[in-house]
Design a protein around this motif. Structure first.
Motif, mmCIF file in Angstrom:
data_model
loop_
_atom_site.group_PDB
_atom_site.id
_atom_site.type_symbol
_atom_site.label_atom_id
_atom_site.label_comp_id
_atom_site.label_asym_id
_atom_site.label_seq_id
_atom_site.Cartn_x
_atom_site.Cartn_y
_atom_site.Cartn_z
ATOM 1 N N ARG A 42 26.688 2.566 1.958
ATOM 2 C CA ARG A 42 25.266 2.573 2.299
ATOM 3 C C ARG A 42 24.388 2.207 1.105
ATOM 4 O O ARG A 42 23.193 2.482 1.095
ATOM 5 N N TYR A 62 27.314 13.006 7.921
ATOM 6 C CA TYR A 62 26.787 11.774 7.349
ATOM 7 C C TYR A 62 25.358 11.511 7.812
ATOM 8 O O TYR A 62 24.533 10.988 7.060
ATOM 9 N N LEU A 67 22.084 11.032 5.356
ATOM 10 C CA LEU A 67 21.110 9.937 5.452
ATOM 11 C C LEU A 67 19.701 10.463 5.725
ATOM 12 O O LEU A 67 18.707 9.890 5.280
#
Length: 726
Positions: free
Chosen positions: A583, A690, A694
């Motif tokens: 990412r 996850y 984020l």
């Protein structure tokens, strides 16, 4: 030094003084032969000379003296220190200073009269433990250091015929003062007490004789050291002493009034004059009266007063820039700051000390004053403050309230009394006959109600004033001429009003107490909540602030802290690392990215400082073991928390790997992070790990991983693609 006490002193009431003062030099050295030394002057200026003993005695076993009068010596013989000298007489020479005699450790007597000495330091006689007599009379002395004989036992000192302007009591008032002579001084002499020496504390017994004949003194020295005791107690500490003040008739003012209260023999002993001088020369009402008549007639004592309106050495227009209004003033700063109030203070007064009545009278009547004086003269007596016919409407706090005995405010339309009125604990009479008060301060209950005289003017009689009526009831049973406090609108006393008033006192008091209890409980509850959630409050406050630190493109997004000894945790962290780098988040993992050549501690400090976020993967026993690795894990957590609180980290995320919950280390802080959504458990199936990462972390600083050597690491991004299933 210890001396053999004469037999005649054994029956004396003051044995200590008698032993020191009655022994003569011949008795002191009765079994010792004192050999005279001769002086040989080597130059005409008198600066160089020597001593010699024509009999050539053994200098280490013999006591010597040397006498050299009416000469031209300006300094001591150069070989003086080789002799054991016990007495020196250098009368009528040319010495301008006492000089260094510290080598003469057995010196008993030092005579330097009729020389040219102008000053003596308090180090001059240091170390001379056997020195008993010093004669510096008829020199040109103007100054003596304080505590001149502090390091020795000088019992006899003669300073007569000099030019002193000031003498401190520390130079002549000791427990043993056999005879100190200051007669025939050629200037007015101010007596000081810089060390605040007092009878009964620093001086337990004054004995011996002080001679101040033919002098102009600022004050009798005995009075200067008796501030803390009653005049009648002076004899207790001075029964073996005497003071000569001959040369003029008595000034029969407030100072003499302190001593005239003693028995007549004691009075004469502490203020003795010749028979032909034993009359008053002032004030006018006592002029030419025999001092015995004044002592005997107690009514004449009331005339022995001092006008303190302008103290000696001060001026009526002196600027008092250290003054401040209110209660905070220190009344003992000194000197002319505490003059009797003048026009420049907004209220001109007349100040009179009257020891016979034990009072200081401050009379400010008819002066258009709008407030009580801000300063008054310092006095050990209680204050009678007379403020008749002024324009005082508010009685504010003053530093001298505790010393007020009488306060007369008649002719003033006083509308307000401050709570500090309760500090007038010494007051016996407060006159408020012409007041316009609508209430009284609660602190007035600290004082007896019979102290106050309210005249015929009253205050509103309402239920809120019930306590005033109750206070008025509790006056002493033997009270005479008590002025009752009346109601404003009807001619009944407030005591009568509370008997007739339909005030639900119990209900009012109950409501007041309930309200007070609710308020206190609410405050305590609020403070408890604040304390319990103190870390949550700190975190919320920090999250509302913008970060202090601007992040540059070469810094790291995420610092991942974890237990490197736990293989499962290490695997989880590598997977997490791959996800973040996919990412475009740059990461730091200690085992991979540590700077070569740096200690582990420095690596932690360097890289936490460079990070924007910190992820802490907590596992069981991560902080509990006492080894170097676990100490470093604690350091990571502590540093991350401190930098977040200081605004240098954007966010922290705590991940519970094995569902152990918040550990003991930073327990309260960890709970606070969980409560505010900055912590989660890996086992929590309701929240995607996850997605939470984020959500917690914003856009990365840059899109490529930065290695410790500065190269961009892009290859590993693709290595991780197969390991992370999105």
């Amino acid at each position: 030094m210890e001396y053999l006490c004469p037999v005649k002193c054994q029956e004396n009431d003051h044995v200590k003084c008698c032993c020191a003062c009655e022994i003569s030099q011949s008795e002191l050295y009765s079994n010792i032969t004192i050999i005279p030394l001769f002086v040989e002057q080597l130059d005409v200026t008198g600066r160089i000379s020597t001593l010699f003993d024509p009999y050539e005695n053994n200098v280490s076993e013999t006591n010597f003296e040397f006498v050299y009068q009416d000469g031209f010596l300006r300094s001591y013989p150069v070989n003086m220190c080789i002799y054991n000298i016990v007495a020196i007489d250098l009368t009528n020479n040319k010495f301008v200073e006492v000089g260094d005699v510290s080598c003469l450790v057995d010196l008993d007597t030092l005579i330097l009269k009729y020389n040219l000495i102008t000053y003596v330091s308090n180090r001059t006689f240091e170390g001379l433990k056997k020195l008993r007599k010093v004669d510096l009379s008829y020199n040109r002395l103007k100054f003596l250091d304080n505590n001149l004989f502090a390091s020795n036992t000088v019992f006899f000192a003669d300073f007569s015929g000099n030019y002193f302007k000031e003498i401190d009591v520390s130079n002549f008032l000791h427990d043993v003062t056999c005879n100190f002579n200051f007669e025939n001084n050629n200037d007015h002499m101010t007596i000081t007490n810089h060390d605040n020496i007092q009878l009964g504390s620093e001086v337990t017994e004054f004995c011996g004789h002080l001679n101040f004949d033919n002098n102009s003194l600022s004050i009798n020295p005995i009075l200067l050291v008796s501030d803390k005791i009653d005049p009648n107690e002076i004899v207790k500490y001075t029964s073996g002493g005497s003071l000569a003040l001959g040369g003029s008739m008595y000034v029969c003012d407030c100072e003499l009034a302190e001593l005239i209260q003693l028995e007549y023999p004691d009075f004469k002993r502490l203020a003795s004059k010749e028979l032909h001088q034993s009359r008053c020369q002032s004030p006018e009402k006592l002029k030419n009266k025999d001092i015995y008549e004044v002592w005997e007639n107690k009514t004449l004592h009331d005339e022995m007063i001092c006008d303190l309106t302008i103290p000696e050495g001060c001026t009526s227009f002196q600027i008092r820039d250290t003054m401040s209004y209110g209660c905070s003033i220190d009344p003992y700063i000194s000197g002319c700051n505490f003059l009797c109030p003048t026009k420049s203070d907004g209220c001109e007064c007349r100040c009179t000390s009257q020891p016979s009545k034990k009072r200081l009278i401050v009379d400010c009547s008819n002066q258009n004053c709008t407030d009580l004086p801000r300063v008054i003269p310092k006095s050990k007596y209680k204050v009678t403050l007379i403020m008749l016919n002024n324009k005082i409407k508010t009685v504010n706090c003053k530093y001298y309230y505790e010393n007020i005995s009488v306060l007369d405010l008649r002719g003033n339309f006083v509308k307000y009394l401050s709570d500090d009125i309760g500090k007038m604990t010494s007051a016996t009479e407060v006159r408020l006959d012409d007041h316009e008060l609508v209430t009284l301060p609660k602190a007035i209950q600290n004082l007896q109600p019979n102290v106050f005289h309210f005249g015929l003017k009253g205050i509103p009689c309402i239920c809120d004033h019930i306590w005033i009526g109750e206070w008025q009831k509790y006056r002493p049973s033997n009270t005479k001429n008590f002025d009752k406090l009346y109601c404003l609108n009807n001619y009944i006393t407030i005591e009568e009003y509370i008997e007739e008033a339909e005030c639900n006192i119990e209900s009012f008091e109950l409501t007041t107490w309930i309200s007070f209890s609710i308020i206190i409980t609410a405050i305590l509850g609020f403070l408890t909540l604040v304390y319990y959630f103190r870390f949550e409050i700190l975190i919320l406050r920090q999250r509302l602030k913008s970060p202090r630190k601007p992040f540059s493109p070469n810094e790291i997004d995420c610092y991942i802290a974890y237990d490197g000894e736990n293989e499962d945790v290490r695997t989880f962290v590598f997977d997490l690392d791959c996800f973040l780098r996919k990412r475009e988040f740059s990461t730091y993992i200690t085992c991979r990215d540590a700077e070569l050549g740096e200690t582990r501690e420095n690596n932690i400090l360097i890289h936490v400082t460079k990070c924007k976020y910190v992820i802490i993967v907590q596992s069981s026993n991560m902080y509990t073991k006492n080894n170097i690795h676990h100490a470093l894990y604690r350091q990571e957590y502590r540093l991350a928390w401190n930098r977040f609180m200081q605004g240098y980290l954007n966010n922290i995320l705590v991940i519970d790997f094995d569902n152990e919950g918040p550990g003991l280390y930073f327990h309260k802080k960890t709970i606070a992070l969980y409560r505010l959504g900055m912590g989660l458990s890996v086992s929590n199936r309701k929240i995607s790990l996850y997605e939470k990462i984020l959500e917690t972390f914003s856009k990365p600083v840059h899109s490529k991983q930065v290695l410790r050597n500065g190269w961009m690491k892009t290859k590993r991004k693709y290595e991780c693609e197969n390991k992370v299933n999105l």
